[in-house]
Design an enzyme around this catalytic site. Structure first.
Site, PDB file in Angstrom:
ATOM      1  N   ILE A 124      -7.441   3.030  13.240  1.00  0.00           N
ATOM      2  CA  ILE A 124      -6.825   2.878  11.786  1.00  0.00           C
ATOM      3  C   ILE A 124      -6.882   1.471  11.346  1.00  0.00           C
ATOM      4  CG2 ILE A 124      -4.927   3.372  10.224  1.00  0.00           C
ATOM      5  CD1 ILE A 124      -4.132   5.872  12.249  1.00  0.00           C
ATOM      6  N   TYR A 145     -18.863  -2.674 -10.883  1.00  0.00           N
ATOM      7  CA  TYR A 145     -18.872  -1.144 -11.177  1.00  0.00           C
ATOM      8  C   TYR A 145     -17.467  -1.006 -12.055  1.00  0.00           C
ATOM      9  CZ  TYR A 145     -17.176   3.622  -9.950  1.00  0.00           C
ATOM     10  OH  TYR A 145     -16.441   4.858  -9.968  1.00  0.00           O
ATOM     11  N   ARG A 169      -7.851  -4.286   5.118  1.00  0.00           N
ATOM     12  CA  ARG A 169      -9.100  -4.983   4.807  1.00  0.00           C
ATOM     13  C   ARG A 169      -9.083  -5.790   3.554  1.00  0.00           C
ATOM     14  NH1 ARG A 169     -13.081   0.210   6.209  1.00  0.00           N
ATOM     15  NH2 ARG A 169     -11.207   1.086   4.757  1.00  0.00           N
TER      16      ARG A 169
END
Ligand SMILES: NC(=O)c1ccc[n+]([C@@H]2O[C@H](COP(=O)([O-])OP(=O)(O)OC[C@H]3O[C@@H](n4cnc5c(N)ncnc54)[C@H](O)[C@@H]3O)[C@@H](O)[C@H]2O)c1
Length: 325
Positions: free
Chosen positions: A212, A156, A280
């Site tokens: 979270i 992308y 992450r």
């Protein structure tokens, strides 16, 4: 050059918006209609919808068109536009990782064919291309400025950067009036993914616990979609359009914890926060944007963080019937 966007006058200007039924595109179309422009939207509704344009449906021309199949030169000859906002795309990184050829064809090859038609037509108009912060990859400098290295780490990001570079070269060689905007993460009504929507959906599902990712201290720039929409109009109006690129962000820093707390306040909920503890993979600790280049041509964010969140919560509630009780 106008000092601010309040001076912009689009009355009677013919404008083509590709991807105008999408999240940012539909807000842009609303702004353009408000400013008096005559707007045509090309969209195939892959991720956008007619519903997104319901408020302006009577004021625009909306064509169900897959732009990958379009004969751009023929189309633009029959439907002249003074300004083009090219937003239609695969707008997210994961599909480009799963299907790079699809992303290449839609985001890069289609943009190239559009540019080639503009070159052949010696098009005198102005075009703004929706690029992305993904062109920077894992940028090491904070805040990120347009002069920082561009080392994309996804198909992308590569496609957006390659398209940007073609814009720059076509502007230089053929005198076309072109610029790119590098959107950082936008949020607002009609967005059904990303962190603001995800947190709202979690609060909606469970008012007692809110999970979270990370430890909540990650810093982000939260760009309200209405400001994203106005930014491209300011670029079309005020920028030199010599193929240059502009960061588009809010230029304000908030932590994920602050975001979560604000959403709880607005929804009147008080869940216990639970943290995964680790970010992450690919999630930077701090993502801060230098928007001084955009500010130098008259941009400033008009919607503050809490107002933007309140608008988003109101939209989410109207979409889902959530009452937060
Ligand atoms: N939302 C963000 O935070 C963000 C960040 C960086 C860059 N961008 C860029 O901004 C632009 C708009 O993003 P968005 O968030 O509004 O995404 P979106 O998915 O809501 O909008 C994209 C639009 O393009 C349309 N489209 C897709 N394929 C098409 C095709 N073949 N023919 C015609 N139309 C087609 C979709 O139906 C949709 O309406 C994109 O170019 C995206 O890459 C967005």
């Amino acid at each position: 050059m106008p000092a601010s966007d309040h001076d912009m006058n689009w009355t009677g200007t013919t404008v083509l918006v590709t991807g105008g039924a999408g999240f940012i595109g539909s807000h842009l179309v609303e702004e353009l209609v408000r400013a008096g422009a005559r707007v045509t939207v090309l969209d195939d509704f892959t991720s956008g919808s007619r519903e997104n344009l319901a408020a302006v449906a009577d004021s625009i021309t909306l064509r169900d068109t897959d732009i990958r199949q379009l004969d751009w030169a023929g189309y633009l000859t029959g439907n002249p536009a003074e300004v083009i906002f090219h937003l239609a795309a695969n707008a997210y990184v994961p599909p480009s990782v799963e299907a790079p050829a699809f992303d290449y064809e839609l985001n890069f090859a289609t943009t190239f064919r559009l540019l080639e038609a503009l070159r052949v037509l010696r098009w005198p108009g102005r075009m703004v291309f929706a690029s992305s912060a993904a062109v920077y990859g894992n940028s090491v400098r904070i805040p990120i400025s347009e002069t920082d290295p561009t080392v994309p780490i996804s198909p992308y990001g590569v496609g957006k950067l390659a398209a940007e570079r073609y814009l720059a070269v076509f502007a230089e060689l053929y005198g076309l009036n072109l610029a790119s905007v590098r959107f950082f993460s936008a949020f607002g009504p009609r967005q059904r993914k990303q962190v603001v929507f995800d947190l709202l959906a979690k609060i909606d599902r469970d008012h007692r616990n809110l999970f979270i990712h990370g430890d909540g201290t990650q810093v982000r720039d939260f760009l309200y979609v209405g400001d994203a929409a106005r930014s491209v109009m300011i670029v079309a109006d005020n920028a030199p359009l010599r193929g240059e690129a502009y960061n588009v962000g809010a230029g304000r820093e908030y932590t994920i914890d602050q975001l979560a707390k604000s959403l709880c306040e607005i929804t009147g909920t008080s869940p216990a926060f639970e943290y995964s503890g680790t970010n992450r993979p690919g999630d930077p600790e701090k993502l801060v944007v230098d928007i001084s280049r955009l500010e130098s041509i008259g941009y400033r964010p008009l919607t503050d963080f809490d107002r933007g969140l309140a608008n988003t919560v109101a939209w989410y509630a109207s979409l889902t019937g959530a009452t937060w009780q």
